[in-house]
Design an enzyme around this catalytic site. Structure first.
Site, mmCIF file in Angstrom:
data_model
loop_
_atom_site.group_PDB
_atom_site.id
_atom_site.type_symbol
_atom_site.label_atom_id
_atom_site.label_comp_id
_atom_site.label_asym_id
_atom_site.label_seq_id
_atom_site.Cartn_x
_atom_site.Cartn_y
_atom_site.Cartn_z
ATOM 1 N N GLU A 498 -96.383 81.420 60.822
ATOM 2 C CA GLU A 498 -96.960 82.222 61.913
ATOM 3 C C GLU A 498 -98.263 81.686 62.510
ATOM 4 O O GLU A 498 -98.805 82.305 63.428
ATOM 5 C CB GLU A 498 -97.186 83.675 61.456
ATOM 6 C CG GLU A 498 -95.904 84.373 61.074
ATOM 7 C CD GLU A 498 -96.124 85.777 60.551
ATOM 8 O OE1 GLU A 498 -95.230 86.612 60.735
ATOM 9 O OE2 GLU A 498 -97.193 86.042 59.940
ATOM 10 N N GLU A 564 -88.178 85.689 61.116
ATOM 11 C CA GLU A 564 -88.236 86.737 60.102
ATOM 12 C C GLU A 564 -88.257 88.124 60.739
ATOM 13 O O GLU A 564 -89.135 88.456 61.527
ATOM 14 C CB GLU A 564 -89.447 86.568 59.168
ATOM 15 C CG GLU A 564 -90.784 86.427 59.843
ATOM 16 C CD GLU A 564 -91.919 86.251 58.849
ATOM 17 O OE1 GLU A 564 -92.606 87.240 58.579
ATOM 18 O OE2 GLU A 564 -92.102 85.129 58.355
#
Length: 886
Positions: A498, A564
């Protein structure tokens, strides 16, 4: 808090003194047989451990003196300080209840508490003349000094969790005498405050180590931060010339199809060779694969290290490697050796698969689209944290976990960046089961400055510079890339989760490391990198992570390749009873009430009101029963919703997450005990390569084909009442093109249905019918309570079971007569103790049968128990427990 800590410490010291009071044991006289060149002998047993501040001599003295095991604990290697303490019964098992609170945390105790000596006595037989003996460590966390027979082996203290080490011990090893190897292992420099943040206060990321150990929103802190010799230790023997770091690249031009006769594919191989002696060495470098033998005469100067490339091989009619659900996964053997003076100096053996992976930004969706052997592959997969939070790793556990992913019809595993790069045995299993690997390096935006976080000790700007030692990080990446890059399952590299790594690290990875060491694979700086995916609607990235309505998965337009997104995943009742006390279980979450601390401690995510839709939840058994029905429906809808927009909105989805490395209550298809739950079989059904499904938004039946072949099929839809009466039926024949969604017809629920009814979707091809896809629908808004009106019925069930070499294989056959048999769950137990036998691999589970339906379920498990101890049972919503007789 401090008083509590000192009590724990006092109790620990009492336990340690009691453990050390045992009588001294005799010294070990094991004879270590040295391996042939290129092979290895493991030193994974026979270790002893002791806290370093209790050993009053240094490493030189310790390994030069006679070793008496009195006062030393048997140690777990590979393992950690904490796993050794646990195996010596000095602390309670931290996975149960809130026992982890009873283990002192390194942040409170200081690092000395978990600084340990590990000692291994051993003897070796005669060392062949002219040979060199090497001592190899595949992973130590975090710092270490290594001694043997009175001498320090490393001139600089080892540092870094992800850096292999090798030492030439030829001159110091004693033939047919006792040798003493001793390693003092120090914890990470910055252990971090486990303050409830993601990675605690973030300080753990200043080291080159795994980041989740101070805790995350799905795990409690690992008290010693996994300090120890956590991976294998081995001894190898070579001649003067070493063969290292082979690299295999396979090219498969054009567009291929599984099962056909193939045009040529091409294999390129290179390897590093090193002359470790002070004399020139002349010999022949040999590469052998697929019945072919390539040779290169070679002369190396003293101390010379050289990379050597072999000529490209053309492989006729190659056996191509394909992802799971697309084709087979054949593997080729390759051996590279250096021969001189009529003998082998060193060799390397490995397996590889012939395949070519490419990718592009999909012009329609904007997501990354992957191609294998020229064919587009729709990606379904899951995020994988680590096999075990305390690094109790094994090839057997790896294989079971990877196999679970394959059984879910998934095609990719993402190895998440807050944990570790897994061991080679993990990738071996991925190779064999066809699971592509999305490989993160060691970083996560939570610790590395992606956003402001009041729980972090330092500023975003400071955290964006983590880790402190950039050169160590780069050296670790280089080493680990060389370790796993030959696996055909390895699909792409990702810098971090991320958020990118520190700018200079990211730049070195892009411009040097991967172009030099693995140029054939995609590298993305981070998991939501625009190179890999793009934020589409309102800045959507990854996530969300909570329970959703089934319709949501078909309507919310997420990131086109979402790395995700996750949901619930409570385990079965047997696992719950091994996680918490009876009192804690009795205080299960209820609507509108505060959750019990133990449930919070085990990171319960919560089901909202989804369980109560099935009826009153008055006990833990009912809670778990309803949770499995919700799990199944949630993950089937999850995968079906994404697949409904195949190539239109999406190129892939990776579930957060498919497993937990400890006893967590969220996001898992199987639990820490390796018991499966209904999430796995809901996902399995939703990921079928050829799959009829119901779209709850449009009311249509759809046929999804994510495989490569076209299929001429009939799809039939039937509506049944709770009493098993068929009220409505419709069918259609169609040709499902590869990688397509065919929208067939609408489902019409008859007006007389009140409450729950069943929709059965059947698919037949060439007269053969596959197991159906069965939904429980309701005419009452989100109210499934009329399921309680299902008539009781016991399915006709039989079992066949055989055992060979410790592995049981069997088949359960179930048949329903004139009533519906709902949600049958097969389980395997030890008849004598009542304990589960785990893991078990089932071809299907949580099975619902309409009147007249018959289904066969294959199962497989390994157990040392005799056949008379094996009990196989079925738990059902419409019957009491059924015990099967052979």
């Amino acid at each position: 808090m401090k008083i509590h800590y000192y009590i724990k410490t006092f109790l620990f010291l009492v336990a340690v003194l009691a453990a050390y009071a045992v009588a001294a044991q005799p010294q070990i006289n094991e004879l270590l047989r040295l391996p042939a060149a290129g092979a290895k002998t493991l030193l994974n047993e026979g270790w002893y451990a002791r806290r370093a501040n209790e050993v009053r001599i240094d490493g030189n003295q310790l390994t030069a003196s006679p070793f008496n095991t009195g006062g030393w604990m048997k140690a777990r290697v590979p393992g950690t300080a904490l796993t050794t303490l646990l195996e010596n019964n000095l602390f309670p098992q931290p996975e149960y209840s809130m026992n982890n609170h009873l283990i002192p945390d390194i942040y409170e105790t200081g690092k000395d508490f978990y600084t340990f000596w590990f000692v291994r006595p051993f003897r070796v037989e005669e060392i062949p003349a002219g040979s060199k003996v090497w001592l190899n460590f595949r992973g130590i966390n975090y710092k270490a000094d290594i001694f043997m027979n009175g001498k320090r082996l490393n001139t600089v203290t080892h540092e870094g969790m992800f850096l292999r080490k090798r030492f030439d011990i030829t001159s110091g090893i004693r033939e047919n005498q006792l040798n003493l190897l001793a390693v003092i292992v120090y914890p990470p420099d910055y252990v971090g405050n486990p303050n409830g943040g993601q990675g605690g206060d973030g300080q753990i990321a200043r080291n080159v180590t795994m980041q989740f150990t101070p805790g995350w929103d799905w795990i409690q802190p690992v008290r010693d931060r996994n300090t120890g010799i956590w991976d294998e230790v081995s001894v190898t023997v070579t001649g003067a010339v070493r063969v290292q770091h082979p690299y295999i690249v396979t090219n498969v031009p054009g567009v291929r199809h599984p099962g056909e006769k193939q045009k040529d594919a091409f294999v390129r191989t290179s390897v590093e060779v090193e002359n470790t002696s002070g004399e020139p060495q002349t010999g022949v470098l040999i590469c052998e694969t697929d019945g072919r033998r390539l040779t290169q005469p070679l002369t190396l100067s003293p101390g010379e290290k050289r990379q050597v490339s072999f000529k490209e091989l053309a492989v006729k009619n190659p056996r191509l490697w394909w992802p799971n659900g697309i084709g087979e996964q054949p593997l080729y053997d390759l051996r590279i050796s250096f021969e001189t003076g009529g003998g082998v100096s060193d060799s390397r053996q490995l397996r590889y698969g012939i395949r070519e992976i490419t990718s592009e930004k999909c012009p329609v969706t904007g997501g990354r689209k992957f191609y294998v052997n020229g064919q587009p592959v729709y990606i379904t997969g899951g995020n994988y944290i680590a096999s075990d939070w305390l690094l109790r790793l094994s090839p057997e556990r790896y294989r079971a976990e990877v196999r679970f992913h394959a059984e879910m019809n998934m095609r990719m595993i993402r190895v998440w960046g807050g944990a570790l790069l897994e061991r080679p045995e993990f990738y071996d299993a991925c190779d064999e089961y066809g699971l592509l690997v999305f490989q993160d390096l060691w970083g996560s935006g939570d610790c590395n400055g992606a956003w402001l976080d009041p729980l972090k000790l330092e500023s975003r700007e400071r955290r964006m510079e983590y880790p402190d030692d950039h050169d160590l990080f780069i050296a670790s990446v280089e080493d680990q890339v060389k370790m796993i890059r030959n696996h055909p399952s390895l699909c792409l590299w990702c810098g971090a989760n991320e958020w990118p790594l520190a700018a200079d690290i990211d730049e070195r990875l892009k411009r040097d490391i991967f172009p030099r060491l693995d140029p054939e694979r995609l590298f993305a700086s981070y998991s939501t990198d625009t190179l890999f995916t793009r934020n589409t609607i309102g800045g959507v990235g990854d996530g969300p992570y909570g329970i959703q309505e089934p319709e949501w998965f078909f309507t919310f337009r997420s990131t086109p390749f979402n790395p995700e997104a996750g949901s619930v995943g409570s385990p079965e009742i047997e696992s719950m009873r091994e996680m918490m006390t009876g009192a804690e279980l009795s205080q299960f979450p209820r609507m509108g009430r505060t959750r019990n601390p133990a449930w919070i401690y085990h990171k319960d995510l919560g089901y909202g009101n989804h369980l109560e839709r099935y009826g009153p939840v008055n006990d833990i058994e009912t809670y778990c029963k309803y949770a499995q029905a919700v799990n199944y429906d949630q993950y089937r809808s999850f995968m079906e919703g994404w697949a409904s927009h195949l190539w239109e909105w999406y190129t892939g989805i990776l579930v957060w997450k498919t497993q937990n490395p400890w006893t967590s209550l969220r996001g898992q298809m199987y639990d820490w005990f390796l018991d499966v739950n209904a999430s796995l079989y809901g996902a399995k059904k939703g990921c079928e390569p050829l799959h009829p499904q119901y779209n709850p938004v449009t009311g249509q039946v759809e046929l999804v084909n994510t495989a490569l072949g076209a299929h001429d099929v009939e799809v039939r839809a039937q509506i049944y009442t709770l009493q098993g009466e068929r009220l409505w039926e419709k069918s259609a024949t169609t040709v499902a093109a590869p990688n397509s969604v065919v929208r067939l017809f609408k489902v019409a629920i008859p007006a007389q249905v009140e409450g729950v009814c069943f929709l059965k979707l059947s698919l037949s091809e060439a007269g053969k019918e596959t197991p159906p896809n069965i939904y429980w629908l309701t005419t009452k808004e989100k109210d499934y309570s009329t399921l309680s009106q299902l008539p009781s019925t016991v399915p006709e069930a039989s079992l066949s079971l055989t055992k060979q070499d410790g592995t049981y294989t069997g088949k359960v056959t179930m048949k329903a007569h004139d009533r519906i048999s709902f949600f049958n769950r097969i389980k395997v137990f030890d008849r004598q103790t009542g304990k589960r036998i785990l893991p078990v691999h089932y071809s299907d589970n949580y099975i619902t049968l309409m009147p007249g339906d018959r289904q066969e379920i294959a199962l497989e498990f390994t157990s040392p128990l005799p056949e008379e101890r094996i009990e196989i049972a079925i738990d059902s919503w419409t019957a009491g427990r059924i015990t099967l007789n052979r």
